[in-house]
Design an enzyme around this catalytic site. Structure first.
Site, PDB file in Angstrom:
ATOM      1  N   GLN A  96     -50.821 -33.646 -37.712  1.00  0.00           N
ATOM      2  CA  GLN A  96     -50.011 -33.377 -36.535  1.00  0.00           C
ATOM      3  C   GLN A  96     -48.618 -33.973 -36.609  1.00  0.00           C
ATOM      4  OE1 GLN A  96     -53.507 -34.707 -33.963  1.00  0.00           O
ATOM      5  NE2 GLN A  96     -52.548 -33.217 -32.621  1.00  0.00           N
ATOM      6  N   ASN A 140     -63.012 -38.631 -36.442  1.00  0.00           N
ATOM      7  CA  ASN A 140     -62.558 -38.504 -35.058  1.00  0.00           C
ATOM      8  C   ASN A 140     -63.337 -37.422 -34.317  1.00  0.00           C
ATOM      9  OD1 ASN A 140     -60.544 -39.279 -32.995  1.00  0.00           O
ATOM     10  ND2 ASN A 140     -59.896 -37.143 -33.193  1.00  0.00           N
ATOM     11  N   GLU A 141     -63.848 -37.755 -33.152  1.00  0.00           N
ATOM     12  CA  GLU A 141     -64.519 -36.822 -32.253  1.00  0.00           C
ATOM     13  C   GLU A 141     -65.602 -35.971 -32.913  1.00  0.00           C
ATOM     14  OE1 GLU A 141     -61.148 -35.903 -28.898  1.00  0.00           O
ATOM     15  OE2 GLU A 141     -61.219 -34.585 -30.626  1.00  0.00           O
ATOM     16  N   TYR A 189     -58.964 -37.349 -20.870  1.00  0.00           N
ATOM     17  CA  TYR A 189     -57.813 -36.630 -20.342  1.00  0.00           C
ATOM     18  C   TYR A 189     -58.019 -36.089 -18.939  1.00  0.00           C
ATOM     19  CZ  TYR A 189     -55.804 -36.679 -25.034  1.00  0.00           C
ATOM     20  OH  TYR A 189     -55.278 -37.086 -26.223  1.00  0.00           O
ATOM     21  N   GLU A 192     -57.231 -42.522 -26.552  1.00  0.00           N
ATOM     22  CA  GLU A 192     -56.315 -41.426 -26.221  1.00  0.00           C
ATOM     23  C   GLU A 192     -56.353 -41.199 -24.727  1.00  0.00           C
ATOM     24  OE1 GLU A 192     -56.555 -37.702 -28.302  1.00  0.00           O
ATOM     25  OE2 GLU A 192     -57.073 -38.667 -30.205  1.00  0.00           O
ATOM     26  N   TRP A 239     -51.716 -41.030 -25.710  1.00  0.00           N
ATOM     27  CA  TRP A 239     -51.522 -39.892 -26.609  1.00  0.00           C
ATOM     28  C   TRP A 239     -50.372 -39.081 -26.010  1.00  0.00           C
ATOM     29  CZ3 TRP A 239     -53.211 -38.602 -31.327  1.00  0.00           C
ATOM     30  CH2 TRP A 239     -52.871 -37.325 -31.793  1.00  0.00           C
TER      31      TRP A 239
END
Length: 509
Positions: free
Chosen positions: A49, A199-200, A335, A401, A444
């Site tokens: 990213q 990750n995740e 989030y 995040e 994030w």
């Protein structure tokens, strides 16, 4: 700290049963000294990213390169991205200017080992050594993730990546993932204290192997629709998560045996959290926590095995013992808030995928591709932290995040992001005051990066990157200015922040 990542959904109605005290709007009536002295504040990105230089210095494609170049981003890709590969010194200087305690980033496996195994790429080793050393020069902790949706395309082509046990138990002396992890520990472990493996894994295993909306886009009809290339949505989400757990635990075992004395390693578990609705709450939690339960209790939830049956792989006794306890902290990626309602009729259907096994339906579901700003519901994160305290023994936690999306443009006035971060940090503080063992909070993202679902259309960054300019110049936003003031111990209200706008230079047209 050492970990993998997962997604949990909590429930809105019975929050009181979880011991959560909802405080309404979370204002900025706090300063940094209200948090524990050793509490860590940071920000993060991931390799594909942000790095760019996708075809430079020996790096080969990852599955995310293939995914991006398939046209999924409507022409967006990470070939250049924010060019942190060449501009890391400038970025670290910005982090220091803001006052970050830590920076979370990932390593590109295919930059370090271009063939997925075999000879190291010296240029890749040099880059990550330079980045880590630059961070430490400014007193910024590196928090490193080994895999973020980006294992080498070479391994995907050879045997299917995570769907194969070759990723975990290869025909070589060590499996491919462990060879890669060993290289990272050997080259960087003397300076890196906080590690995450994959990750995740719950989001990755479902999005990549059930619905096919993330790389490598494996799925089967009718679950994955037009995104399906190959795969099996009924079995692969469970199989991949199982292999990731075994790889994670193997990496921890390797580190404890060979590298523990070199640095104070922490092993962790990342988690994406959303707050969900009412019915089938416990069933839903146990399904989505399928990666966390084995790490804490040594096996998957019984209700999950009852529902999915033979589609869920089993641990041997030795594997269960190896997986259980293979972490030092839990990481949270949070989030938004969702509600759920009963949809148990899906349990009567065949075939079923991972989502049908959850037996719930999202109410007022927010499209993951939406570009609308996220609602500010910090009590959701507070509820997640309380749930971990009550159900999983209050382990150390990092919020890895958390951030607000906005349309990507040249405007540096991002008070909605400031208000979001301000509120969620207040939620974390409330959780701390209620006994949560939370150790840090990361926004994030640090820069406006290539986003997984929306490319460059939206942005979460504290810092704007002028993608149209030849130098990809960085411009801190108002949210960065507020975060900086907070981190430097100053109390500052929104009215003062707005005054900053008058001092922001206009971006070049």
């Amino acid at each position: 700290m050492f970990g993998v990542s997962l997604q949990i959904f909590l429930i809105i109605t019975p929050l009181s049963a979880l011991g959560v005290q909802c405080h309404g709007y979370y204002s900025n009536e706090y300063i940094r000294s209200d948090f524990p002295p050793d509490f860590i504040f940071g920000s993060g990105t991931s390799a594909y990213q942000v790095e760019g230089a996708a075809n430079e210095d020996g790096r080969t494609p990852s599955i995310w390169d293939t995914f991006a170049h398939s046209g999924y981003y409507h022409g967006d890709d990470g070939d250049v991205a924010c060019d942190q590969y060449h501009k890391y010194k400038e970025d670290v200087q910005l982090m220091a200017d803001i006052g970050l305690d830590a920076y979370r980033f990932s390593i590109s496996w295919s930059r370090l080992l271009p063939n997925g195994r075999g000879l190291m790429n010296p240029k890749g080793v040099e880059y990550y050594n330079n980045l880590i050393n630059e961070l430490l020069r400014y007193g910024i902790q590196p928090h490193v993730t080994l895999v973020n949706y980006d294992h080498p395309q070479a391994l995907e082509d050879e045997y299917g990546g995570w769907v194969s046990r070759k990723m975990v138990y290869g025909f070589k002396l060590l499996e491919d993932f462990i060879v890669y992890a060993d290289v990272c520990f050997r080259e960087f472990g003397d300076r890196v204290q906080y590690w995450t493996t994959v990750n995740e894994p719950n989001v990755y295993s479902s999005g990549s192997y059930d619905t096919g909306i993330t790389p490598p886009q494996r799925c089967s009809p009718p679950f994955g629709g037009v995104n399906c290339r190959q795969g099996n949505s009924s079995t692969e989400p469970y199989l991949v998560a199982h292999h990731i757990l075994l790889a994670h635990a193997s990496a921890v075992k390797l580190y404890r045996k060979n590298y523990q004395e070199r640095t104070s390693l922490r092993r962790g578990e990342l988690m994406t959290s959303f707050l969900a609705g009412k019915l089938h709450f416990l069933l839903y939690l146990q399904i989505v926590c399928r990666v966390l339960d084995p790490l804490v209790f040594g096996d998957y939830p019984k209700i999950m095995r009852k529902i999915a049956g033979s589609r869920i792989p089993s641990f041997t006794k030795l594997e269960s013992e190896m997986v259980k306890g293979s972490f030092d902290f839990i990481g949270i990626i949070h989030y938004a808030v969702y509600k759920i309602k009963d949809n148990s009729a899906t349990l009567m259907t065949e075939p079923r995928d991972y989502y049908a096994d959850q037996a719930v339906k999202l109410v007022s579901e927010r499209d993951i591709f939406s570009t609308d700003e996220l609602p500010i519901t910090p009590w959701g994160l507070e509820g997640v932290l309380d749930y971990l305290k009550q159900v999983y023994g209050n382990p150390p936690v990092f919020v890895y995040e958390n951030g607000q999306l906005m349309q990507r443009n040249s405007a540096l006035e991002d008070t909605p992001r400031l208000e979001y971060i301000q509120a969620y940090m207040g939620g974390v503080l409330n959780a701390l005051r209620n006994g949560s063992n939370t150790k840090g909070y990361f926004t994030w993202s640090f820069l406006d990066v290539l986003e997984l679902f929306n490319g460059y259309e939206i942005a979460y960054g504290l810092v704007y990157v002028d993608m149209d300019g030849p130098d990809l110049k960085r411009y801190p936003k108002i949210s960065a200015r507020w975060y900086s003031q907070f981190l430097k111990g100053q109390k500052i209200d929104l009215e003062q922040i707005i005054e900053f706008e008058e001092n922001i230079s206009a971006l070049p047209s």
